[in-house]
Design a protein around this motif. Structure first.
Motif, PDB file in Angstrom:
ATOM      1  N   PRO A  45       0.839  -1.205   0.000  1.00 48.16           N
ATOM      2  CA  PRO A  45       0.000   0.000   0.000  1.00 48.16           C
ATOM      3  C   PRO A  45       0.867   1.246   0.000  1.00 48.16           C
ATOM      4  CG  PRO A  45       0.040  -0.993   2.178  1.00 48.16           C
ATOM      5  CD  PRO A  45       0.780  -1.932   1.282  1.00 48.16           C
ATOM      6  N   LEU A  46       0.393   2.289  -0.645  1.00 56.48           N
ATOM      7  CA  LEU A  46       1.079   3.565  -0.695  1.00 56.48           C
ATOM      8  C   LEU A  46       0.300   4.596   0.111  1.00 56.48           C
ATOM      9  CD1 LEU A  46       2.041   3.789  -4.487  1.00 56.48           C
ATOM     10  CD2 LEU A  46       3.534   3.145  -2.580  1.00 56.48           C
ATOM     11  N   ASN A  47       1.033   5.510   0.734  1.00 55.08           N
ATOM     12  CA  ASN A  47       0.389   6.598   1.477  1.00 55.08           C
ATOM     13  C   ASN A  47      -0.089   7.668   0.499  1.00 55.08           C
ATOM     14  OD1 ASN A  47       0.951   5.363   3.969  1.00 55.08           O
ATOM     15  ND2 ASN A  47       3.008   6.296   4.006  1.00 55.08           N
ATOM     16  N   THR A  48      -1.285   8.165   0.716  1.00 53.61           N
ATOM     17  CA  THR A  48      -1.852   9.217  -0.142  1.00 53.61           C
ATOM     18  C   THR A  48      -2.324  10.371   0.717  1.00 53.61           C
ATOM     19  OG1 THR A  48      -4.062   8.225  -0.073  1.00 53.61           O
ATOM     20  CG2 THR A  48      -2.597   7.534  -1.857  1.00 53.61           C
ATOM     21  N   ILE A  49      -2.330  11.555   0.126  1.00 51.14           N
ATOM     22  CA  ILE A  49      -2.810  12.743   0.840  1.00 51.14           C
ATOM     23  C   ILE A  49      -4.320  12.684   0.996  1.00 51.14           C
ATOM     24  CG2 ILE A  49      -2.973  15.266   0.743  1.00 51.14           C
ATOM     25  CD1 ILE A  49      -0.357  15.300  -0.783  1.00 51.14           C
ATOM     26  N   ASP A  50      -4.997  12.194  -0.034  1.00 54.50           N
ATOM     27  CA  ASP A  50      -6.465  12.096  -0.014  1.00 54.50           C
ATOM     28  C   ASP A  50      -6.860  10.835   0.740  1.00 54.50           C
ATOM     29  OD1 ASP A  50      -9.152  12.008  -0.440  1.00 54.50           O
ATOM     30  OD2 ASP A  50      -9.042  12.209  -2.628  1.00 54.50           O
ATOM     31  N   PRO A  51      -7.529  10.942   1.869  1.00 50.52           N
ATOM     32  CA  PRO A  51      -7.889   9.740   2.646  1.00 50.52           C
ATOM     33  C   PRO A  51      -8.926   8.864   1.954  1.00 50.52           C
ATOM     34  CG  PRO A  51      -8.903  11.707   3.596  1.00 50.52           C
ATOM     35  CD  PRO A  51      -7.968  12.188   2.531  1.00 50.52           C
ATOM     36  N   THR A  52      -9.622   9.411   0.960  1.00 55.93           N
ATOM     37  CA  THR A  52     -10.620   8.601   0.260  1.00 55.93           C
ATOM     38  C   THR A  52     -10.010   7.802  -0.882  1.00 55.93           C
ATOM     39  OG1 THR A  52     -11.197  10.355  -1.311  1.00 55.93           O
ATOM     40  CG2 THR A  52     -12.376  10.329   0.801  1.00 55.93           C
ATOM     41  N   LEU A  53      -8.719   8.013  -1.125  1.00 57.16           N
ATOM     42  CA  LEU A  53      -8.060   7.369  -2.261  1.00 57.16           C
ATOM     43  C   LEU A  53      -7.094   6.307  -1.770  1.00 57.16           C
ATOM     44  CD1 LEU A  53      -7.696   7.505  -5.380  1.00 57.16           C
ATOM     45  CD2 LEU A  53      -5.749   9.013  -4.960  1.00 57.16           C
ATOM     46  N   GLN A  54      -7.202   5.116  -2.324  1.00 58.31           N
ATOM     47  CA  GLN A  54      -6.287   4.033  -2.003  1.00 58.31           C
ATOM     48  C   GLN A  54      -5.365   3.763  -3.197  1.00 58.31           C
ATOM     49  OE1 GLN A  54      -8.516   0.571  -0.882  1.00 58.31           O
ATOM     50  NE2 GLN A  54      -9.082   1.375   1.139  1.00 58.31           N
ATOM     51  N   GLN A  55      -4.081   3.597  -2.902  1.00 60.71           N
ATOM     52  CA  GLN A  55      -3.104   3.290  -3.953  1.00 60.71           C
ATOM     53  C   GLN A  55      -2.224   2.131  -3.514  1.00 60.71           C
ATOM     54  OE1 GLN A  55      -0.811   6.765  -5.057  1.00 60.71           O
ATOM     55  NE2 GLN A  55      -2.269   7.311  -6.678  1.00 60.71           N
ATOM     56  N   ASP A  56      -1.920   1.268  -4.472  1.00 59.46           N
ATOM     57  CA  ASP A  56      -1.014   0.139  -4.248  1.00 59.46           C
ATOM     58  C   ASP A  56       0.131   0.204  -5.241  1.00 59.46           C
ATOM     59  OD1 ASP A  56      -2.481  -0.945  -2.206  1.00 59.46           O
ATOM     60  OD2 ASP A  56      -3.548  -2.384  -3.478  1.00 59.46           O
ATOM     61  N   GLU A  57       1.283  -0.284  -4.804  1.00 58.43           N
ATOM     62  CA  GLU A  57       2.413  -0.466  -5.709  1.00 58.43           C
ATOM     63  C   GLU A  57       2.628  -1.958  -5.907  1.00 58.43           C
ATOM     64  OE1 GLU A  57       6.692   1.522  -6.107  1.00 58.43           O
ATOM     65  OE2 GLU A  57       6.632  -0.021  -4.522  1.00 58.43           O
ATOM     66  N   ILE A  58       2.721  -2.360  -7.176  1.00 56.63           N
ATOM     67  CA  ILE A  58       2.955  -3.758  -7.520  1.00 56.63           C
ATOM     68  C   ILE A  58       4.328  -3.857  -8.170  1.00 56.63           C
ATOM     69  CG2 ILE A  58       2.168  -5.727  -8.898  1.00 56.63           C
ATOM     70  CD1 ILE A  58      -0.636  -4.496  -8.816  1.00 56.63           C
ATOM     71  N   ARG A  59       5.165  -4.763  -7.663  1.00 58.72           N
ATOM     72  CA  ARG A  59       6.474  -5.012  -8.252  1.00 58.72           C
ATOM     73  C   ARG A  59       6.582  -6.488  -8.614  1.00 58.72           C
ATOM     74  NH1 ARG A  59      10.875  -1.316  -7.154  1.00 58.72           N
ATOM     75  NH2 ARG A  59      10.146   0.533  -6.017  1.00 58.72           N
TER      76      ARG A  59
END
Length: 519
Positions: A45-59
């Protein structure tokens, strides 16, 4: 496999040797079931400024040289779908990190782009309609379908052509793709308009500083154009090549514009512009290519303006056969097959030729072929008079002209004439372009007096009257010319012509008979 929870979201790490799993993909991703290919997959999981937005990093890493890195996101809502934001794939290079879309960087000794296009298309088909599934999973094809490509390869296969020492950059546009290419075969930039946006089978536009089509790839080009390999329809073309080499012939600048005029079994490919120019000559042509289910027919109307015929012949493979020469050749021809598959047995049409101020060089007729016959090099040993200075070093002409028709690959002329300083040469007969043989009547008329040859040249040869009638009238007017004129029959192959001296038996009475037979 490792599973951790960070900020109330899962973080997954998966390691595997992929032993026992076969990968049916093109190189470098394919592997046999028993082969080992280390793999690591991480989802963080990645940290985002917008709390309503979820981001993931896939490697993802595969083997020693392949890696991928992606960022996906979704609005933090129940059953919301994940959307791919950006991603990068690297082969023997670090995965790129574009601002958006998917970028692909490859450095590989060999790469088959056509095979990978088929694999991606199959993967997209298996994954459904091409969008996000109802279960919330991302369409797998979007992870491997690039928007920007950078490739370096010693052997790159694309559109069934092999480019050696290739460096290519490509970017997806709204209606297709744009390319930059640098290879042994092509250097320049191009664009491809997909059929979805371009009527017919799409359009290829390019400006090359260098374009090379070797003999080994001529058949591939024909099959590509005919739709046997990469397309079911004929593509539109708008190509400029500053330096165009075809089958080892350095032809100079080439401009080609062709468009689709139909689809399906009766489609037509129209060549609205073909210009090939160099310091020695300029070819201008228009034509069309009619393609049916089992057959095709090409036709061409052409004009060839010649500045130096000798140097032009050097360019197209007939080296050291002619010195100088300036003039024009034009006509119409047609044949069965594609524009790149010239077919002599079905060739038909007509031509007109006017050349001035040239000299045939003393070359082996086996090399010069038909030009060896026209240079008259084989005649001196059969001449009874002292004309050796005219022919021994190759006939020098002030002017040469002819019209001819072509039927099933056989060229017929009744009006070939060539004027030199000391003689006029007239020819009629046939030349088989497919079998490389001829059946010609050759007449050598020496200069009888000051300007006499010029007068003869100006009168000869009217195709309606014919060579025989012209000579009968000439002998009637000047009996001495009959004694000096030499007539020959040239038959057999171009490389080794059979030359037979003919004794003229033309009488003045024949003139009246010829007149009566004229239309």
């Amino acid at each position: 496999m490792q599973l951790r929870i960070r900020n109330q979201r899962p973080e997954i790490t998966l390691d595997s040797t992929l032993a026992g799993l076969a990968l049916d993909f093109p190189a470098p991703l394919g592997k046999m079931q028993a082969e080992i290919m280390p793999m690591r997959f991480t989802l963080s999981p990645l940290n985002t400024i917008d709390p309503t937005l979820q981001q993931d990093e896939i490697r993802l890493t595969l083997g020693r040289g392949m890696g991928a890195r992606y960022v996906r996101q979704r609005i933090n809502a129940k059953n919301a779908l994940w959307k791919l934001v950006r991603g990068g794939i690297g082969v023997n290079l670090p995965p790129p990190q574009p601002d958006n879309g998917v970028a692909l960087n490859i450095n590989s000794p060999a790469l088959n782009v056509d095979a990978w296009r088929s694999a991606v298309a199959a993967l997209s088909g298996e994954s459904g309609s091409g969008g996000d599934s109802a279960s919330g999973s991302q369409d797998l094809s979007s992870f491997v379908t690039p928007d920007n490509i950078a490739v370096r390869s010693a052997e790159l296969t694309v559109a069934d052509r092999v480019l050696s020492n290739a460096v290519i950059g490509a970017s997806r546009q709204r209606n297709g793709w744009q390319f930059n290419v640098h290879s042994d075969q092509a250097i320049g930039h191009a664009s491809w308009d997909d059929p979805w946006f371009e009527r017919g089978a799409g359009k290829f536009t390019a400006h090359f500083t260098s374009l090379v089509i070797p003999e080994s790839e001529a058949t591939d080009v024909t099959e590509i154009l005919s739709g046997k390999k990469t397309s079911k329809e004929l593509p539109g073309l708008d190509i400029v090549a500053d330096n165009f080499d075809l089958r080892a012939m350095r032809l100079g600048r080439m401009e080609l514009t062709a468009t689709n005029a139909g689809q399906g079994p009766g489609r037509e490919w129209r060549i609205s512009k073909l210009v090939i120019s160099n310091p020695d000559a300029t070819l201008r042509a228009t034509g069309k290519w009619l393609v049916s289910t089992n057959d095709s027919q090409s036709s061409l109307s052409y004009e060839l303006d010649i500045n130096d015929a000798g140097r032009f012949l050097d360019r197209v493979g007939f080296e050291k056969t002619l010195r100088g020469g300036k003039g024009r050749i034009d006509g119409d021809i047609s044949w069965k097959g594609s524009p790149t598959a010239f077919d002599f047995p079905t060739l038909a049409g007509n031509l007109s030729m006017k050349i001035t101020s040239g000299q045939f060089l003393k070359a082996d007729p086996g090399v010069a072929k038909l030009l060896g016959v026209m240079s008259l090099q084989s005649l001196p040993r059969r001449l009874t008079l002292d004309f050796r200075d005219i022919f021994t070093e190759g006939f020098a002409f002030d002017s040469m002209a002819s019209t001819a028709t072509i039927t099933r690959g056989v060229l017929r002329t009744d009006s070939f004439k060539m004027r030199g300083v000391n003689a006029v040469v007239l020819m009629d007969g046939t030349v088989d372009l497919n079998d490389e043989t001829q059946n010609l009547n050759v007449v050598v008329i020496p200069e009888l007096n000051a300007g006499g040859a010029s007068v003869v040249y100006g009168l000869a040869v009217n195709p309606v009257i014919g060579l025989g009638s012209f000579l009968a009238q000439l002998f009637l007017r000047n009996p001495l010319s009959q004694v000096l004129t030499q007539e020959y029959q040239v038959t057999g192959p171009w490389k080794d012509p059979v030359i037979k001296k003919v004794t003229s038996k033309r009488k003045p009475a024949q003139v009246e008979a010829d007149k009566n037979n004229q239309p």
